[in-house]
Design an enzyme around this catalytic site. Sequence first.
Site, PDB file in Angstrom:
ATOM      1  N   THR A  13       0.805  -1.223   0.000  1.00  0.00           N
ATOM      2  CA  THR A  13       0.000   0.000   0.000  1.00  0.00           C
ATOM      3  C   THR A  13       0.841   1.278   0.000  1.00  0.00           C
ATOM      4  O   THR A  13       0.299   2.369  -0.188  1.00  0.00           O
ATOM      5  CB  THR A  13      -0.908   0.020   1.257  1.00  0.00           C
ATOM      6  OG1 THR A  13      -0.076  -0.295   2.382  1.00  0.00           O
ATOM      7  CG2 THR A  13      -2.032  -0.988   1.150  1.00  0.00           C
ATOM      8  N   GLY A  14       2.165   1.164   0.215  1.00  0.00           N
ATOM      9  CA  GLY A  14       3.011   2.348   0.390  1.00  0.00           C
ATOM     10  C   GLY A  14       3.508   2.940  -0.924  1.00  0.00           C
ATOM     11  O   GLY A  14       3.117   2.522  -2.022  1.00  0.00           O
ATOM     12  N   SER A  15       4.404   3.910  -0.784  1.00  0.00           N
ATOM     13  CA  SER A  15       4.948   4.628  -1.949  1.00  0.00           C
ATOM     14  C   SER A  15       5.678   3.660  -2.885  1.00  0.00           C
ATOM     15  O   SER A  15       5.441   3.643  -4.105  1.00  0.00           O
ATOM     16  CB  SER A  15       5.900   5.718  -1.426  1.00  0.00           C
ATOM     17  OG  SER A  15       6.612   6.339  -2.458  1.00  0.00           O
ATOM     18  N   LEU A  85       8.401  -2.722   2.595  1.00  0.00           N
ATOM     19  CA  LEU A  85       7.944  -2.553   3.981  1.00  0.00           C
ATOM     20  C   LEU A  85       8.634  -1.391   4.655  1.00  0.00           C
ATOM     21  O   LEU A  85       9.832  -1.146   4.427  1.00  0.00           O
ATOM     22  CB  LEU A  85       8.252  -3.819   4.787  1.00  0.00           C
ATOM     23  CG  LEU A  85       7.316  -5.006   4.605  1.00  0.00           C
ATOM     24  CD1 LEU A  85       7.898  -6.219   5.336  1.00  0.00           C
ATOM     25  CD2 LEU A  85       5.918  -4.694   5.122  1.00  0.00           C
ATOM     26  N   CYS A 156      17.689   5.050  -2.415  1.00  0.00           N
ATOM     27  CA  CYS A 156      17.296   5.603  -3.721  1.00  0.00           C
ATOM     28  C   CYS A 156      18.292   6.652  -4.255  1.00  0.00           C
ATOM     29  O   CYS A 156      18.584   6.677  -5.456  1.00  0.00           O
ATOM     30  CB  CYS A 156      15.901   6.193  -3.652  1.00  0.00           C
ATOM     31  SG  CYS A 156      15.573   7.118  -2.154  1.00  0.00           S
ATOM     32  N   GLY A 188      10.001  10.025  -1.719  1.00  0.00           N
ATOM     33  CA  GLY A 188      11.066   9.265  -1.049  1.00  0.00           C
ATOM     34  C   GLY A 188      10.832   9.108   0.434  1.00  0.00           C
ATOM     35  O   GLY A 188      11.372   8.200   1.068  1.00  0.00           O
ATOM     36  N   HIS A 256      14.846  12.203  -7.806  1.00  0.00           N
ATOM     37  CA  HIS A 256      15.911  12.780  -6.976  1.00  0.00           C
ATOM     38  C   HIS A 256      16.993  13.385  -7.880  1.00  0.00           C
ATOM     39  O   HIS A 256      17.507  12.722  -8.786  1.00  0.00           O
ATOM     40  CB  HIS A 256      16.571  11.696  -6.113  1.00  0.00           C
ATOM     41  CG  HIS A 256      15.723  11.215  -4.965  1.00  0.00           C
ATOM     42  ND1 HIS A 256      14.500  11.741  -4.649  1.00  0.00           N
ATOM     43  CD2 HIS A 256      15.961  10.245  -4.028  1.00  0.00           C
ATOM     44  CE1 HIS A 256      14.007  11.118  -3.583  1.00  0.00           C
ATOM     45  NE2 HIS A 256      14.880  10.205  -3.190  1.00  0.00           N
TER      46      HIS A 256
HETATM   47  N1  LIG Z   1      10.047   5.878  -1.254  1.00  0.00           N
HETATM   48  C1  LIG Z   1      11.235   5.700  -1.795  1.00  0.00           C
HETATM   49  O1  LIG Z   1      11.633   6.414  -2.769  1.00  0.00           O
HETATM   50  C2  LIG Z   1      12.155   4.656  -1.278  1.00  0.00           C
HETATM   51  C3  LIG Z   1      11.840   3.875  -0.156  1.00  0.00           C
HETATM   52  N2  LIG Z   1      12.712   2.915   0.261  1.00  0.00           N
HETATM   53  C4  LIG Z   1      12.399   2.037   1.403  1.00  0.00           C
HETATM   54  O2  LIG Z   1      11.298   1.194   1.028  1.00  0.00           O
HETATM   55  C5  LIG Z   1      10.493   0.915   2.165  1.00  0.00           C
HETATM   56  C6  LIG Z   1       9.086   1.404   1.926  1.00  0.00           C
HETATM   57  O3  LIG Z   1       9.117   2.820   1.792  1.00  0.00           O
HETATM   58  P1  LIG Z   1       7.850   3.658   1.387  1.00  0.00           P
HETATM   59  O4  LIG Z   1       7.064   2.928   0.378  1.00  0.00           O
HETATM   60  O5  LIG Z   1       8.385   4.994   1.050  1.00  0.00           O
HETATM   61  O6  LIG Z   1       7.034   3.697   2.780  1.00  0.00           O
HETATM   62  P2  LIG Z   1       5.478   3.905   3.047  1.00  0.00           P
HETATM   63  O7  LIG Z   1       5.380   4.489   4.390  1.00  0.00           O
HETATM   64  O8  LIG Z   1       4.849   4.636   1.930  1.00  0.00           O
HETATM   65  O9  LIG Z   1       4.891   2.404   3.068  1.00  0.00           O
HETATM   66  C7  LIG Z   1       5.154   1.519   4.116  1.00  0.00           C
HETATM   67  C8  LIG Z   1       4.475   0.178   3.900  1.00  0.00           C
HETATM   68  O10 LIG Z   1       4.757  -0.665   5.049  1.00  0.00           O
HETATM   69  C9  LIG Z   1       3.516  -1.165   5.562  1.00  0.00           C
HETATM   70  N3  LIG Z   1       3.585  -1.366   7.021  1.00  0.00           N
HETATM   71  C10 LIG Z   1       3.661  -0.419   7.982  1.00  0.00           C
HETATM   72  N4  LIG Z   1       3.669  -1.004   9.196  1.00  0.00           N
HETATM   73  C11 LIG Z   1       3.596  -2.325   9.004  1.00  0.00           C
HETATM   74  C12 LIG Z   1       3.526  -3.459   9.862  1.00  0.00           C
HETATM   75  N5  LIG Z   1       3.540  -3.336  11.186  1.00  0.00           N
HETATM   76  N6  LIG Z   1       3.456  -4.692   9.321  1.00  0.00           N
HETATM   77  C13 LIG Z   1       3.426  -4.838   7.967  1.00  0.00           C
HETATM   78  N7  LIG Z   1       3.453  -3.801   7.100  1.00  0.00           N
HETATM   79  C14 LIG Z   1       3.535  -2.571   7.606  1.00  0.00           C
HETATM   80  C15 LIG Z   1       2.479  -0.123   5.214  1.00  0.00           C
HETATM   81  O11 LIG Z   1       1.192  -0.693   5.245  1.00  0.00           O
HETATM   82  P3  LIG Z   1      -0.138   0.153   5.691  1.00  0.00           P
HETATM   83  O12 LIG Z   1      -0.502   1.006   4.523  1.00  0.00           O
HETATM   84  O13 LIG Z   1      -1.133  -0.918   5.952  1.00  0.00           O
HETATM   85  O14 LIG Z   1       0.237   0.955   6.894  1.00  0.00           O
HETATM   86  C16 LIG Z   1       2.948   0.265   3.802  1.00  0.00           C
HETATM   87  O15 LIG Z   1       2.476  -0.685   2.885  1.00  0.00           O
HETATM   88  C17 LIG Z   1      11.153   1.604   3.354  1.00  0.00           C
HETATM   89  O16 LIG Z   1      11.938   0.669   4.022  1.00  0.00           O
HETATM   90  C18 LIG Z   1      11.965   2.708   2.696  1.00  0.00           C
HETATM   91  O17 LIG Z   1      13.015   3.094   3.504  1.00  0.00           O
HETATM   92  C19 LIG Z   1      13.862   2.686  -0.434  1.00  0.00           C
HETATM   93  C20 LIG Z   1      14.210   3.417  -1.519  1.00  0.00           C
HETATM   94  C21 LIG Z   1      13.380   4.468  -2.008  1.00  0.00           C
HETATM   95  N1  LIG Z   2      15.449   8.150   2.459  1.00  0.00           N
HETATM   96  C1  LIG Z   2      15.035   8.141   1.077  1.00  0.00           C
HETATM   97  C2  LIG Z   2      14.135   6.984   0.810  1.00  0.00           C
HETATM   98  C3  LIG Z   2      14.428   5.809   1.666  1.00  0.00           C
HETATM   99  O1  LIG Z   2      13.561   5.340   2.326  1.00  0.00           O
HETATM  100  O2  LIG Z   2      15.668   5.372   1.654  1.00  0.00           O
HETATM  101  P1  LIG Z   2      16.198   4.089   2.486  1.00  0.00           P
HETATM  102  O3  LIG Z   2      15.530   2.904   1.936  1.00  0.00           O
HETATM  103  O4  LIG Z   2      17.647   4.087   2.271  1.00  0.00           O
HETATM  104  O5  LIG Z   2      15.815   4.302   3.931  1.00  0.00           O
HETATM  105  C4  LIG Z   2      14.358   9.458   0.779  1.00  0.00           C
HETATM  106  O6  LIG Z   2      13.961  10.064   1.732  1.00  0.00           O
HETATM  107  O7  LIG Z   2      14.216   9.896  -0.322  1.00  0.00           O
END
Ligand SMILES: NC(=O)C1=CN([C@@H]2O[C@H](COP(=O)(O)OP(=O)(O)OC[C@H]3O[C@@H](n4cnc5c(N)ncnc54)[C@H](OP(=O)(O)O)[C@@H]3O)[C@@H](O)[C@H]2O)C=CC1
Ligand SMILES: N[C@@H](CC(=O)OP(=O)(O)O)C(=O)O
Length: 365
Positions: A13-15, A85, A156, A188, A256
């Site tokens: 569901t996340g980004s 996650l 990223c 991000g 970015h």
């Molecule tokens: N955004 C980016 O550009 C980048 C992100 N990342 C990494 O990728 C990962 C995800 O980031 P991002 O998508 O931005 O984060 P988000 O906050 O957008 O999404 C987080 C996800 O984790 C789920 N979640 C939260 N708590 C729990 C739990 N207790 N058990 C199971 N699932 C859970 C959420 O579900 P729910 O909606 O149900 O709460 C949601 O699907 C992170 O580790 C981040 O550091 C890495 C590189 C780039």
């Molecule tokens: N920290 C990065 C995204 C991210 O979540 O990176 P990492 O997976 O290294 O925590 C941003 O804010 O754009």
Amino acid sequence: MAAQKVAGVLGATGSVGQRFILLLADHPDFELRVLGASPRSAGKKYVDAANWKQTDLMPKSAENIIVSDCSSANFKDCDIVFSGLDAEYAGPIEKEFVEAGIAVISNAKNYRREEDVPLVVPIVNPEHLDIIQQKLDTAKQAGKQRPGFIVCISNCSTAGLVAPLKPLVDTFGPIDTLTTTTLQAISGAGFSPGVPGIDVLDNIIPYIGGEEDKMEWETKKILGSLSADKSHVELLSPEELKVSAQCNRVAVSDGHTECIALKFKNRPAPSVEQVKQCLRDYVCDAYKMKCHSAPEQTIHVLEQSDRPQPRLDRNRDRGYGVSVGRVREDPVLDFKMVVLSHNTIIGAAGSGVLIAEILLAKGMI
Ligand SMILES: NC(=O)C1=CN([C@@H]2O[C@H](COP(=O)(O)OP(=O)(O)OC[C@H]3O[C@@H](n4cnc5c(N)ncnc54)[C@H](OP(=O)(O)O)[C@@H]3O)[C@@H](O)[C@H]2O)C=CC1
Ligand SMILES: N[C@@H](CC(=O)OP(=O)(O)O)C(=O)O
């Protein structure tokens, strides 16, 4: 055509998770069957659980999938699981998946520094995936069941940074000193809770927790070499490469931007024209392997003096290509340039999908 592999997404569901949904819909190699998220979302249809923020519509094929909780039993039929996650919860969940024999490709930071875990930007260091092949071979020789494993995707901003460095190092030899100042998009920071509009609108936030350390450390692993026995990566030492990062959050949705400068170890340094040609000529291995998502042009060298720009250039090669502009001499180091990469495609979910395509092409899944 070979049968599709069954795929699941954690953190769907996340980004990053939403980007996985887009990239895996209609993918020729993978059939997306299982979606996992927090207990808040589990039990709901994906269309009701996800607060969809992408400019492309939610794929119809995902709308009615019931979101599961993140227990490996729910993903037991998956050949591959992609994780987006929240890092606060990713550690134990991903560990449980690996122990259950599942192949996991993770965006979270938790296991990136483990010695036997490859940290891969697929357009840069796919050879580090040989660590996984070595694990699979060892298990086979010992007559054990196929083990689960984890491959980590880099931070990223680090993904965008190392893309132009790879061909430069291959062609002109090691880099001695590297500085980068980032301008990072709000996607991000994720969606839960994400960066409040009131903080970022009409503003720049000159701090992203942990980001600078990650960029400085991960670059040395990604540009490091595989050990002779292919069990781990030899990190570049601080003497081999000095890296300094400064990270800022800006009011851009995706993409970015990084202003980088670098000095080579070898003298004389190449000319600006040689540097540009080297970047233009780079063809990543994934493209040579004909992987479905690989960019045709890995690095786009832009000549216009006001490019790259996030809104105009982040989708080059569907977000899998990296743009480089303003390549010029630097009066302190050798060169400076501006690098732009799509943070949730080549910086996150897209890298995950391309890594899976490489693993598939090499018979590791
Ligand atoms: N955004 C980016 O550009 C980048 C992100 N990342 C990494 O990728 C990962 C995800 O980031 P991002 O998508 O931005 O984060 P988000 O906050 O957008 O999404 C987080 C996800 O984790 C789920 N979640 C939260 N708590 C729990 C739990 N207790 N058990 C199971 N699932 C859970 C959420 O579900 P729910 O909606 O149900 O709460 C949601 O699907 C992170 O580790 C981040 O550091 C890495 C590189 C780039
Ligand atoms: N920290 C990065 C995204 C991210 O979540 O990176 P990492 O997976 O290294 O925590 C941003 O804010 O754009």
